[in-house]
Structures are given as C-alpha cells and as structure tokens.
Design an enzyme around this catalytic site. Structure first.
Site, short mmCIF file in Angstrom:
data_model
loop_
_atom_site.label_atom_id
_atom_site.label_comp_id
_atom_site.label_asym_id
_atom_site.label_seq_id
_atom_site.Cartn_x
_atom_site.Cartn_y
_atom_site.Cartn_z
N ASP A 90 -84.72 -42.22 -16.64
CA ASP A 90 -83.89 -41.80 -17.79
C ASP A 90 -84.80 -41.46 -18.98
O ASP A 90 -84.48 -41.79 -20.13
CB ASP A 90 -82.85 -42.86 -18.17
CG ASP A 90 -81.76 -42.29 -19.07
OD1 ASP A 90 -81.79 -41.07 -19.38
OD2 ASP A 90 -80.87 -43.06 -19.48
N HIS A 101 -78.33 -45.14 -14.10
CA HIS A 101 -78.70 -46.28 -14.94
C HIS A 101 -77.73 -47.48 -14.93
O HIS A 101 -77.13 -47.82 -15.94
CB HIS A 101 -78.97 -45.85 -16.38
CG HIS A 101 -78.02 -44.82 -16.97
ND1 HIS A 101 -76.65 -44.95 -16.92
CD2 HIS A 101 -78.27 -43.66 -17.61
CE1 HIS A 101 -76.10 -43.92 -17.53
NE2 HIS A 101 -77.05 -43.11 -17.95
N ASN A 137 -77.99 -32.02 -19.75
CA ASN A 137 -77.51 -32.02 -21.13
C ASN A 137 -78.49 -31.33 -22.08
O ASN A 137 -78.95 -31.90 -23.06
CB ASN A 137 -77.18 -33.45 -21.61
CG ASN A 137 -78.37 -34.39 -21.63
OD1 ASN A 137 -79.38 -34.14 -20.97
ND2 ASN A 137 -78.27 -35.46 -22.38
N HIS A 143 -84.86 -36.24 -18.65
CA HIS A 143 -84.36 -35.26 -19.63
C HIS A 143 -85.56 -34.45 -20.13
O HIS A 143 -86.47 -35.00 -20.73
CB HIS A 143 -83.69 -35.97 -20.81
CG HIS A 143 -82.46 -36.72 -20.41
ND1 HIS A 143 -81.22 -36.13 -20.35
CD2 HIS A 143 -82.27 -38.01 -20.02
CE1 HIS A 143 -80.32 -37.02 -19.94
NE2 HIS A 143 -80.94 -38.18 -19.74
N LEU A 144 -85.54 -33.15 -19.84
CA LEU A 144 -86.68 -32.29 -20.23
C LEU A 144 -86.39 -31.49 -21.50
O LEU A 144 -87.30 -30.85 -22.04
CB LEU A 144 -87.07 -31.36 -19.08
CG LEU A 144 -87.67 -32.06 -17.86
CD1 LEU A 144 -87.93 -31.07 -16.72
CD2 LEU A 144 -88.97 -32.79 -18.22
N HIS A 169 -72.51 -40.99 -15.10
CA HIS A 169 -72.87 -41.84 -16.25
C HIS A 169 -71.63 -42.71 -16.48
O HIS A 169 -70.64 -42.24 -17.03
CB HIS A 169 -73.18 -40.94 -17.45
CG HIS A 169 -73.33 -41.67 -18.75
ND1 HIS A 169 -74.51 -41.64 -19.47
CD2 HIS A 169 -72.47 -42.41 -19.47
CE1 HIS A 169 -74.35 -42.35 -20.57
NE2 HIS A 169 -73.11 -42.82 -20.61
N ASP A 211 -74.45 -36.49 -17.32
CA ASP A 211 -75.14 -37.63 -17.92
C ASP A 211 -75.30 -37.49 -19.44
O ASP A 211 -75.62 -36.43 -19.95
CB ASP A 211 -76.52 -37.82 -17.30
CG ASP A 211 -77.22 -39.01 -17.93
OD1 ASP A 211 -76.75 -40.13 -17.73
OD2 ASP A 211 -78.20 -38.81 -18.67
N HIS A 246 -83.92 -38.87 -12.57
CA HIS A 246 -83.21 -38.84 -13.86
C HIS A 246 -84.19 -38.61 -15.02
O HIS A 246 -84.72 -39.56 -15.59
CB HIS A 246 -82.48 -40.18 -14.03
CG HIS A 246 -81.49 -40.19 -15.15
ND1 HIS A 246 -80.32 -40.89 -15.09
CD2 HIS A 246 -81.49 -39.61 -16.38
CE1 HIS A 246 -79.64 -40.73 -16.21
NE2 HIS A 246 -80.34 -39.96 -17.01
N ASN A 265 -78.60 -45.81 -24.10
CA ASN A 265 -77.26 -45.80 -23.51
C ASN A 265 -77.37 -45.68 -21.99
O ASN A 265 -77.90 -44.68 -21.51
CB ASN A 265 -76.46 -44.62 -24.07
CG ASN A 265 -75.00 -44.72 -23.70
OD1 ASN A 265 -74.53 -45.79 -23.31
ND2 ASN A 265 -74.30 -43.62 -23.80
O1 DOR Z 1 -79.95 -43.26 -23.80
C1 DOR Z 1 -79.61 -42.23 -23.26
N1 DOR Z 1 -80.14 -41.05 -23.62
N2 DOR Z 1 -78.67 -42.27 -22.31
C2 DOR Z 1 -78.12 -41.16 -21.80
O2 DOR Z 1 -77.28 -41.27 -20.95
C3 DOR Z 1 -78.53 -39.83 -22.31
C4 DOR Z 1 -79.90 -39.87 -22.86
C5 DOR Z 1 -80.26 -38.65 -23.65
O3 DOR Z 1 -79.98 -37.53 -23.24
O4 DOR Z 1 -80.88 -38.81 -24.72
#
Ligand code: DOR
Length: 425
Positions: free
Chosen positions: A303, A230, A90, A58-59, A177, A150, A56, A276
């Site tokens: 995450d 998460h 996302n 996020h790039l 999610h 997510d 998990h 989140n």
């Molecule tokens: O805190 C979070 N940030 N929870 C998520 O599910 C998405 C993530 C984000 O993309 O910033």
C-alpha cells in the site's frame, strides 16, 4: 546481454551455491560454476529470493507526478527488491478506461525498472455508481485482471455483485477496500481506547469486518474471485478464516505497517502515522502475524502511498492517509517474521505473482526460469533517511529507524536494476 555469475549465494535460505544468469534466464545453478565472460557478483552471506511482487502500489501518475511517477515509484520498488508491482487505479484521471491503463502500462515499460501491471477501477471515477469499462481494460494492451476502487469501498452490494459477475468471465479479481463508509464518517484513527483519550473520531474495526463478511458471501454466491486489500483487524482474520474453510475464492493481504505499528502512534499527532485503514492495536497485530504464518492472509502488500509535503505535513485532520512502503517492506518483513525465507518468498513473491497472474515472476531461481530475483544481506542494517529514498515523497513512518536487512541487487529478466545497493539507472 551481459552474463552474471553470483557466487556462494543462499537460494531462499538453502546451502550456498552459484547462479549463472545468461540471456535473461537462470542458465545454471550449482557449486563451483565458472563463466569467463560473466560479471561476478560475490554472493557470500547473501540470500537470493524470487523478485518481490507487490499487489498494492500507488504510483500517482497520471495526475500527481509531484508525489510520485511511474518511473520514481518503479525505482523505489527495484531498490526494495521488487521486480513487479500492481499500480492502483486512484490516479487523476482515474484508471477506469483502456486509455489510462495503457498509459500506465506503457510508462512502466519505458521506465523498465520493474514490470508495472495496472489495476483498473471497478466504478467510473471511483464514484461507486456505475461499473467502469472492465472488459475494455481486460482486452487492452495492459491486460488488466485485477480491479479495485482502492481508497474507496465498493459499498453498494448490487454493484459489487455485478462486478464479481462481470470479471468471472475472464477469471478476474475484485480487490476490495473494505470500509463501510457510513460507519467511518469523519473518522481520524482506529476507534478504541486511544481515540477516546485523544478525542478523535474513531474508525471501528466492524466497518472493515462487515464489508468483508458481506463480500465473501457475495463471492461465494457468484463463484468469483475476491481479494481483500490491507486487512487490519483480528475480527477480519476470523471472517476470512471461516470463508476459506468453506472454500470461498478469497485471498487477502496485510501491509508491513499493520504488522508493526499500533494506534498509540497517533498520540504524537504526527500525520505520518495517518493511514487508511488506520493503525490498530497490539492484539490486532498479533492476529495478523498469526494469520500470515498460517496462510489465512496470503500476501504482504505495501500500500505504498506517496503524498506531497503539503498534503502530509499539516494538521492531522487535514493530512491525507497513507505511507511509503516499497523501500522498507522487506526489512519490516524480516523484522516481523525473522529469517523465515521460504515464508517471505511465499508471501511477498510466489503468492502475489500467482494471484496477479504474472508469469515469469514469483518463481524460485532454477535453470531455465526468467532471472527475476533479488539479493539480500540479512546481516546488514539500514537507517532510513527520508531524503535518500528514491520515492518523490518523504512520508515514511520509519524515518531514522535502523531496520534489519539490505537489498544488495535486483535483477529484472537478467538485467540488474540495482547493484551494490544502488539503482543502476
Ligand atoms: O492510506 C491509504 N492511502 N489508504 C488507501 O486506501 C489509499 C491510499 C492512497 O491512495 O493514498
């Protein structure tokens, strides 16, 4: 290719031995190895683990290259001991087509610091209305097997059922999610005593638990694979425990921050603690730690959620949720679990590699296996300086904290991506 001889290293906590890496694989394991052509890495006092695998991450590329790129996130991952990461969908545009997932996959190959496995969106534009091109993403060069909206929940039960049915054909996974959106409207933090005191709208535990309960039933009905992102509450652990006992094909992850930090952090109003799902209570943390130890929770996943300064260093209500994780995850795991190397390898490498189907990853160093590994100095400590992180963003909740352990080296298919604690390129 250079050969490397790592001397006197403990492999996953066992008695010290030597490891010879040649042509991308572990060539030999045993005490007293010699190899005149090899570069020697002194492993005295170090622990070798199979390279960590993050389910998990996020790039942010394409779309928010100011916050992170595939390359900067890959470098952060390598410095954190990772050899593979699964990149969340996302982005902007959303990774909901074969074209976008292939772009992310290709950027990962070019950076060549970790293996980047794209995750595809479940629904078009993460809008929760129509299924995305799941089959086309699965058939693409990126060979997507995990799908997730997510950041958003697949809230519509009929769509969730269809998604589970669709991916069953190729043994894919829907990673949910879990957040019932009607129960979290306007929510700013965990709903409880602290939110009441601060006067902030709460995100109740039941909003997560209700979706997990629904989804394990759907996964059971369809006979398909569900992964829960998460997990953050004690109640969710109980729902998962019951589902697993019935044989539902469900796996679950917990983040380092949900294992360590409580909702009391919100008292500072420092948006670095906004995330989140939100930080929960000490009782939730205790349940999550117990579930990680007994296997109800399968995986620690970061995450890793980089955000640009203007999106994070503002009023709490306007700040985006999310925190950095890749460069600190192993230290937090060490802090929380202690030097339980087999458990750490299981939860941060072997199991996530198995869930994602990443062959060659998550395999303990042994003759013939691909040399994807990381070397940790458990006796060292590191003080987290946000400006020194490889991530393009600065939103770490551990700023200026001193954490146990230090990643000394990471090898991806026999080539170092990190040596002496520094990125090689
Ligand atoms: O805190 C979070 N940030 N929870 C998520 O599910 C998405 C993530 C984000 O993309 O910033």
């Amino acid at each position: 290719m250079t050969a490397y001889l790592i001397t006197s290293v403990s492999v996953v906590g066992a008695a010290p031995t030597d490891l010879l890496i040649r042509d991308g694989v572990i060539a030999e394991v045993g005490p007293g190895l010699t190899a005149p052509d090899a570069t020697v890495v002194d492993g005295t006092g170090l622990v070798a683990l199979p390279g960590l695998v993050d389910l998990h991450t996020h790039l942010r590329e394409p779309g928010r290259e100011d916050a992170e790129t595939v390359e900067s996130g890959s470098r952060a991952a390598a410095l954190g001991g990772y050899t593979a990461v699964c990149a969340m969908a996302n982005t902007s545009p959303v990774a909901d087509t074969a074209g976008v997932v292939e772009q992310v996959w290709r950027l990962g190959r070019e950076a060549a610091l970790v293996d980047v496995q794209p995750i595809g969106a479940v629904t078009v534009g993460l809008a929760g209305e129509r299924l995305a091109e799941l089959g086309a993403m699965a058939d693409s060069a990126a060979r997507v097997r995990i799908f997730s909206d997510d950041g958003h929940c697949v809230a519509d039960p009929k769509l969730m059922r269809r998604a589970l049915e669709y991916v069953k054909a190729f043994d894919g996974i829907i990673a949910q999610h879990a957040e019932e959106p009607r129960l979290t409207e306007g929510a700013q933090m965990h709903e409880g005593e602290v939110s009441t005191r601060l006067g902030l709208i709460g995100w109740p535990a039941v909003a997560e638990e209700a979706i997990i309960a629904r989804d394990v039933l759907l996964a059971e009905h369809v006979g398909s694979r569900l992964h829960v992102c998460h997990v953050s509450t004690a109640g969710s652990v109980e729902v998962l425990r019951q589902a697993k006992a019935r044989g539902v094909r469900v796996t679950a992850e917990v983040t380092p921050h949900h294992l360590l930090l409580t909702d009391e952090r919100a008292e500072t109003y420092d948006p670095v603690y906004k995330v989140n799902p939100p930080l929960r209570t000490a009782a939730d943390i205790a349940a999550l730690r117990a579930a990680l130890a007994d296997g109800v929770i399968d995986v620690i996943a970061t995450d890793h959620a980089p955000h640009a300064v203007e999106d994070k260093e503002c009023e709490w209500a306007y700040a985006r949720p999310g925190m950095l994780g890749l460069e600190t995850a192993l230290s937090i795991a060490l802090d929380v679990l202690g030097p339980e190397w087999d458990l750490i390898a299981e939860r941060m490498s072997r199991t996530p590699a198995r869930i994602a189907g990443l062959t060659g990853h998550g395999v303990d160093p042994a003759p013939g296996v691909p040399a994807n590994l990381t070397l940790i100095d458990p006796a060292a400590h590191c003080t987290i300086e946000p400006a020194e992180l490889a991530s393009r963003s600065r939103n770490t909740p551990y700023a200026r904290m001193t954490l146990p352990g230090r990643i000394v080296a990471t090898f991806l298919r026999g080539e170092p991506t990190v040596l002496d604690g520094k990125a090689v390129k």
